[in-house]
Design an enzyme around this catalytic site. Sequence first.
Site, short mmCIF file in Angstrom:
data_model
loop_
_atom_site.label_atom_id
_atom_site.label_comp_id
_atom_site.label_asym_id
_atom_site.label_seq_id
_atom_site.Cartn_x
_atom_site.Cartn_y
_atom_site.Cartn_z
N HIS A 52 0.92 -1.23 -0.03
CA HIS A 52 0.04 -0.02 -0.05
C HIS A 52 0.87 1.21 -0.01
CE1 HIS A 52 -2.81 3.05 1.15
NE2 HIS A 52 -3.94 2.07 1.12
N HIS A 61 0.36 2.12 11.94
CA HIS A 61 1.16 3.35 11.65
C HIS A 61 1.31 4.04 12.78
CE1 HIS A 61 2.03 7.29 8.90
NE2 HIS A 61 2.99 6.59 9.46
N GLU A 95 -2.78 14.00 12.03
CA GLU A 95 -3.89 13.69 11.32
C GLU A 95 -5.20 13.97 11.69
OE1 GLU A 95 -3.44 9.53 10.12
OE2 GLU A 95 -1.17 9.94 9.50
N TYR A 121 -15.19 4.29 5.41
CA TYR A 121 -13.66 4.15 5.28
C TYR A 121 -13.07 3.00 5.37
CZ TYR A 121 -8.94 5.57 6.22
OH TYR A 121 -7.45 5.57 6.19
#
Length: 434
Positions: free
Chosen positions: A289, A332, A338, A347
């Site tokens: 990704h 992550h 963010e 999502y």
Amino acid sequence: MAIHSSSDALVYQSGFGNQFSSEALPDALPVGQNSPQKHPLGLYAEQFSGTAFTVARSEARRTWLYRIKPSAAHSRYQRMDRQMAGQEPGPINPNRLRWNAFDIPAAPTDFIDGLIPLASTSAAEQAEGVSVYLYTANTSMQRAFFSADGEWLVVPQQGRLRIVTELGLLDIEPLEIAVLPRGLKFCVQLLDSSARGYLCENHGCALRLPELGPIGSNGLANSRDFLTPVAWFEDSRQPMQLVQKFLGELWSTQLEHSPFDVVGWHGNNVPYKYDLRRFNTIGTVSYDHPDPSIFTVLTSPGAIHGQANIDFVIFPPRWMVAENTFRPPWFHRNLMNEFMGLIDGAYDAKAEGFMPGGASLHNCMSAHGPDNVTAEKAIAAELKPHRIDNTMAFMFETGKVLRPSRHALDCPQLQTDYDACWKDMARTFTQEPR
């Protein structure tokens, strides 16, 4: 002011960063100079500067306006009794945060009264950082507004808007965005019974298209798909309130004329709109990704080279074809901060709890990633080409920590159980390869 029907056909100019020019009447734009002694239509010349005079030409943003009354024709500003409640920073909180959608208010509420402060990186007087708001409204503005604190990026989630600006009219709907330069006077009219969405106030360098690097000369958001209004004006002597946001506070004055009296203009310090459905999505056709920076629509550069003051990133419909790959966004921990919102659909990293109109905040080094349900499905999935459809999530990503407002931490929309979505992550480790 009059409410303008959504059936009125709007015309736009195409391009990004152009030196645009437009006039609503012949001879509104002087030829060969910016500030004639006597304008042929009796208009006043006024320069609207978005950068210092001495910045590099490639960075300079300014527009010349030719208007019936100069902007200087107003009385003293008075601090308004009604301010944005709860916008001061709340207690320091390193936790991952998520909010449900905010309800449309029952009482008459226009776009400005409906602003909900969620988070900010810095004080408004600093020429860097961002502030993030939600908006909810059920009535059109009958006043004009501008922000001296920053450039506005408006992201509708529900309800169409007509934005009346000094330079013309913009219509936007969910899956479109609008950008309004710092200081531009505008009025938001509702084209539906109610409206809700997101707002990023950029205190730093103006938004621009990201560099494409090895992608080449095409891709992501293409310049020709950005639309800027044409000149439009009203010649009115009806009194109108003008509100400005200055260092986070609201101040107002009374005008004896319409602030939307610009008959012609030329320059590049302009409002614009963009349809997110036209984004040319880039992704892998082999494995893994890619980093989410490939989804950047607009960026404002920061003081550290390569680290944005703000990136506006979207996660649009797209094909997933990576082989032998965990396809959702990976787990992550990030230097960047963010803020995410959801315009439509779902999502792909969150199976539950993140709904249209909601929001989440993962600040610097907050561990995040797919929830338990999403991860289990992704590990077990048959890896055939799969289209993620009927979705549009977005992210405001900034190099500065976003401090949640007191209101954001105290409101009932804050999900107190957000961490639970990672609680039951399965232990799949084995010392023998499978």
